[in-house]
Structures are given as structure tokens and as C-alpha cells.
Scaffold this motif. Structure first.
Motif, PDB file in Angstrom:
ATOM      1  N   HIS A  67       0.836  -1.208   0.000  1.00 19.20           N
ATOM      2  CA  HIS A  67       0.000   0.000   0.000  1.00 19.20           C
ATOM      3  C   HIS A  67       0.872   1.260   0.000  1.00 19.20           C
ATOM      4  O   HIS A  67       0.600   2.217  -0.736  1.00 19.20           O
ATOM      5  CB  HIS A  67      -0.931  -0.006   1.209  1.00 19.20           C
ATOM      6  CG  HIS A  67      -1.822   1.187   1.287  1.00 19.20           C
ATOM      7  ND1 HIS A  67      -2.879   1.383   0.429  1.00 19.20           N
ATOM      8  CD2 HIS A  67      -1.792   2.257   2.099  1.00 19.20           C
ATOM      9  CE1 HIS A  67      -3.464   2.541   0.726  1.00 19.20           C
ATOM     10  NE2 HIS A  67      -2.823   3.088   1.739  1.00 19.20           N
ATOM     11  N   TYR A  68       1.929   1.254   0.804  1.00 16.34           N
ATOM     12  CA  TYR A  68       2.827   2.415   0.850  1.00 16.34           C
ATOM     13  C   TYR A  68       3.535   2.590  -0.494  1.00 16.34           C
ATOM     14  O   TYR A  68       3.672   3.714  -0.990  1.00 16.34           O
ATOM     15  CB  TYR A  68       3.834   2.269   1.995  1.00 16.34           C
ATOM     16  CG  TYR A  68       4.693   3.493   2.191  1.00 16.34           C
ATOM     17  CD1 TYR A  68       4.129   4.711   2.539  1.00 16.34           C
ATOM     18  CD2 TYR A  68       6.067   3.431   2.027  1.00 16.34           C
ATOM     19  CE1 TYR A  68       4.913   5.842   2.714  1.00 16.34           C
ATOM     20  CE2 TYR A  68       6.859   4.557   2.202  1.00 16.34           C
ATOM     21  CZ  TYR A  68       6.273   5.754   2.550  1.00 16.34           C
ATOM     22  OH  TYR A  68       7.052   6.863   2.714  1.00 16.34           O
ATOM     23  N   LEU A  69       3.955   1.477  -1.111  1.00 22.01           N
ATOM     24  CA  LEU A  69       4.583   1.569  -2.437  1.00 22.01           C
ATOM     25  C   LEU A  69       3.607   2.147  -3.449  1.00 22.01           C
ATOM     26  O   LEU A  69       3.984   2.987  -4.276  1.00 22.01           O
ATOM     27  CB  LEU A  69       5.086   0.198  -2.901  1.00 22.01           C
ATOM     28  CG  LEU A  69       5.714   0.177  -4.299  1.00 22.01           C
ATOM     29  CD1 LEU A  69       6.931   1.103  -4.386  1.00 22.01           C
ATOM     30  CD2 LEU A  69       6.093  -1.235  -4.692  1.00 22.01           C
ATOM     31  N   ALA A  70       2.359   1.734  -3.389  1.00 19.96           N
ATOM     32  CA  ALA A  70       1.349   2.273  -4.309  1.00 19.96           C
ATOM     33  C   ALA A  70       1.207   3.788  -4.130  1.00 19.96           C
ATOM     34  O   ALA A  70       1.105   4.534  -5.111  1.00 19.96           O
ATOM     35  CB  ALA A  70       0.001   1.585  -4.090  1.00 19.96           C
ATOM     36  N   MET A  71       1.245   4.256  -2.879  1.00 17.14           N
ATOM     37  CA  MET A  71       1.153   5.694  -2.628  1.00 17.14           C
ATOM     38  C   MET A  71       2.381   6.428  -3.174  1.00 17.14           C
ATOM     39  O   MET A  71       2.258   7.534  -3.700  1.00 17.14           O
ATOM     40  CB  MET A  71       0.963   5.976  -1.141  1.00 17.14           C
ATOM     41  CG  MET A  71      -0.399   5.539  -0.630  1.00 17.14           C
ATOM     42  SD  MET A  71      -0.785   6.097   1.046  1.00 17.14           S
ATOM     43  CE  MET A  71       0.477   5.277   1.996  1.00 17.14           C
ATOM     44  N   ILE A  72       3.563   5.816  -3.069  1.00 14.86           N
ATOM     45  CA  ILE A  72       4.777   6.422  -3.628  1.00 14.86           C
ATOM     46  C   ILE A  72       4.648   6.510  -5.139  1.00 14.86           C
ATOM     47  O   ILE A  72       4.945   7.541  -5.747  1.00 14.86           O
ATOM     48  CB  ILE A  72       6.034   5.620  -3.231  1.00 14.86           C
ATOM     49  CG1 ILE A  72       6.268   5.676  -1.724  1.00 14.86           C
ATOM     50  CG2 ILE A  72       7.266   6.133  -3.978  1.00 14.86           C
ATOM     51  CD1 ILE A  72       7.334   4.713  -1.220  1.00 14.86           C
ATOM     52  N   GLU A  73       4.191   5.423  -5.771  1.00 14.09           N
ATOM     53  CA  GLU A  73       4.049   5.409  -7.221  1.00 14.09           C
ATOM     54  C   GLU A  73       3.044   6.451  -7.706  1.00 14.09           C
ATOM     55  O   GLU A  73       3.213   7.020  -8.779  1.00 14.09           O
ATOM     56  CB  GLU A  73       3.630   4.012  -7.707  1.00 14.09           C
ATOM     57  CG  GLU A  73       4.737   2.999  -7.633  1.00 14.09           C
ATOM     58  CD  GLU A  73       4.359   1.644  -8.208  1.00 14.09           C
ATOM     59  OE1 GLU A  73       3.178   1.422  -8.541  1.00 14.09           O
ATOM     60  OE2 GLU A  73       5.264   0.789  -8.335  1.00 14.09           O
ATOM     61  N   LYS A  74       2.012   6.726  -6.915  1.00 10.75           N
ATOM     62  CA  LYS A  74       1.001   7.725  -7.289  1.00 10.75           C
ATOM     63  C   LYS A  74       1.448   9.152  -6.957  1.00 10.75           C
ATOM     64  O   LYS A  74       0.761  10.108  -7.290  1.00 10.75           O
ATOM     65  CB  LYS A  74      -0.308   7.445  -6.563  1.00 10.75           C
ATOM     66  CG  LYS A  74      -1.004   6.188  -7.008  1.00 10.75           C
ATOM     67  CD  LYS A  74      -2.244   5.967  -6.161  1.00 10.75           C
ATOM     68  CE  LYS A  74      -2.835   4.608  -6.381  1.00 10.75           C
ATOM     69  NZ  LYS A  74      -3.934   4.337  -5.423  1.00 10.75           N
ATOM     70  N   GLY A  75       2.579   9.281  -6.262  1.00  8.60           N
ATOM     71  CA  GLY A  75       3.051  10.606  -5.872  1.00  8.60           C
ATOM     72  C   GLY A  75       2.390  11.136  -4.618  1.00  8.60           C
ATOM     73  O   GLY A  75       2.518  12.311  -4.300  1.00  8.60           O
ATOM     74  N   GLU A  76       1.676  10.269  -3.890  1.00  5.25           N
ATOM     75  CA  GLU A  76       0.991  10.688  -2.667  1.00  5.25           C
ATOM     76  C   GLU A  76       1.915  10.719  -1.459  1.00  5.25           C
ATOM     77  O   GLU A  76       1.609  11.351  -0.461  1.00  5.25           O
ATOM     78  CB  GLU A  76      -0.185   9.750  -2.389  1.00  5.25           C
ATOM     79  CG  GLU A  76      -1.259   9.807  -3.451  1.00  5.25           C
ATOM     80  CD  GLU A  76      -2.333   8.737  -3.261  1.00  5.25           C
ATOM     81  OE1 GLU A  76      -2.239   7.934  -2.308  1.00  5.25           O
ATOM     82  OE2 GLU A  76      -3.255   8.702  -4.086  1.00  5.25           O
ATOM     83  N   ARG A  77       3.028  10.011  -1.526  1.00  6.69           N
ATOM     84  CA  ARG A  77       4.009   9.983  -0.441  1.00  6.69           C
ATOM     85  C   ARG A  77       5.402  10.121  -1.021  1.00  6.69           C
ATOM     86  O   ARG A  77       5.671   9.659  -2.122  1.00  6.69           O
ATOM     87  CB  ARG A  77       3.942   8.655   0.337  1.00  6.69           C
ATOM     88  CG  ARG A  77       2.670   8.440   1.098  1.00  6.69           C
ATOM     89  CD  ARG A  77       2.585   9.374   2.307  1.00  6.69           C
ATOM     90  NE  ARG A  77       1.459   9.076   3.141  1.00  6.69           N
ATOM     91  CZ  ARG A  77       0.245   9.590   2.990  1.00  6.69           C
ATOM     92  NH1 ARG A  77       0.003  10.412   1.995  1.00  6.69           N
ATOM     93  NH2 ARG A  77      -0.723   9.287   3.815  1.00  6.69           N
ATOM     94  N   GLN A  78       6.281  10.756  -0.245  1.00  3.85           N
ATOM     95  CA  GLN A  78       7.683  10.884  -0.618  1.00  3.85           C
ATOM     96  C   GLN A  78       8.500  10.020   0.339  1.00  3.85           C
ATOM     97  O   GLN A  78       8.522  10.276   1.538  1.00  3.85           O
ATOM     98  CB  GLN A  78       8.140  12.338  -0.528  1.00  3.85           C
ATOM     99  CG  GLN A  78       7.539  13.222  -1.594  1.00  3.85           C
ATOM    100  CD  GLN A  78       7.904  12.756  -2.986  1.00  3.85           C
ATOM    101  OE1 GLN A  78       9.055  12.444  -3.262  1.00  3.85           O
ATOM    102  NE2 GLN A  78       6.920  12.681  -3.870  1.00  3.85           N
TER     103      GLN A  78
END
Length: 112
Positions: free
Chosen positions: A79-90
Motif C-alpha cells: 500500500h505504501y509503495l502504491a502511494m509512492i508510485e502515485k506521488g501521494e508519499r515521498q
């Protein structure tokens, strides 16, 4: 205290807590609190010839990896990787280095 425990194979692996509570714990332990993560990593200029995090999904797919495979190799949740890929997390520099190593990309450390 509001702590989320992330389990792997039935064993606790990570504990996630709100930033303010983390800083309170550090203060109680007599340790300096680290600076909060910033958006600097996403706004830093791209280094010519080096892929950016915006290319993360393409790089992962190019290696034939699923989100779950890459996330587990790096030590983060899918889930965290998905957020990184979407640009939602750095991600922090340690996660960027682990992503780079697993994807065969040069860099992605502190200077990204």
C-alpha cells in the motif's frame, strides 16, 4: 497513544504512530527530534540520465515485479509503495536507496 502495528507472517514488524507522539517519545528519551519529511525530494531538479520517482511504476513493471514483490524486497507495505508510485508519499532516503538497488537505478539517495 495511537499506535498501528504492521504484522508480517503473524509477527509484529513495524509500529506506526503519529509524528507528534513520536517526537514526544524522542524527547522523553533525551534524543533530538528529526526534521519532518518535506516535499523537497519531489521538487528537486531531475539529474540528467537518472530516472525519477515519477517513473517508479514503469521501472518496476520493466523488471517484471509486482507491487507486492518490490515492496517486500524494500521492506515496506504494498500500500505504501502504491502511494509512492502515485506521488501521494515521498519516501525517505533509505527507502529511495532500497528502491534504487532493487530496480538497478543509480542514485536516489539524499541528492534526489
Amino acid at each position: 497513544m495511537n499506535v498501528q502495528v504492521i504484522m508480517r507472517d503473524g509477527e509484529p514488524e513495524y509500529a506506526v504512530l503519529p509524528w507528534a507522539e513520536y517526537q514526544t517519545l524522542l524527547h522523553a528519551a533525551g534524543r533530538p527530534a528529526p526534521a519532518a519529511a518535506t516535499e523537497a525530494a519531489s521538487s528537486a531538479p531531475a539529474v540528467p540520465g537518472r530516472p525519477t520517482l515519477a517513473c517508479l511504476a514503469e521501472l518496476r513493471e520493466g523488471k517484471g515485479l509486482t507491487q507486492e514483490q518490490l515492496a517486500r524486497a524494500v521492506g515496506i507495505s504494498p500500500h505504501y509503495l502504491a502511494m509512492i508510485e502515485k506521488g501521494e508519499r515521498q519516501p525517505d532516503s533509505a527507502i529511495r536507496r532500497a528502491l534504487a538497488w532493487n530496480l538497478g537505478v543509480d542514485g536516489w539517495g539524499d541528492d534526489m
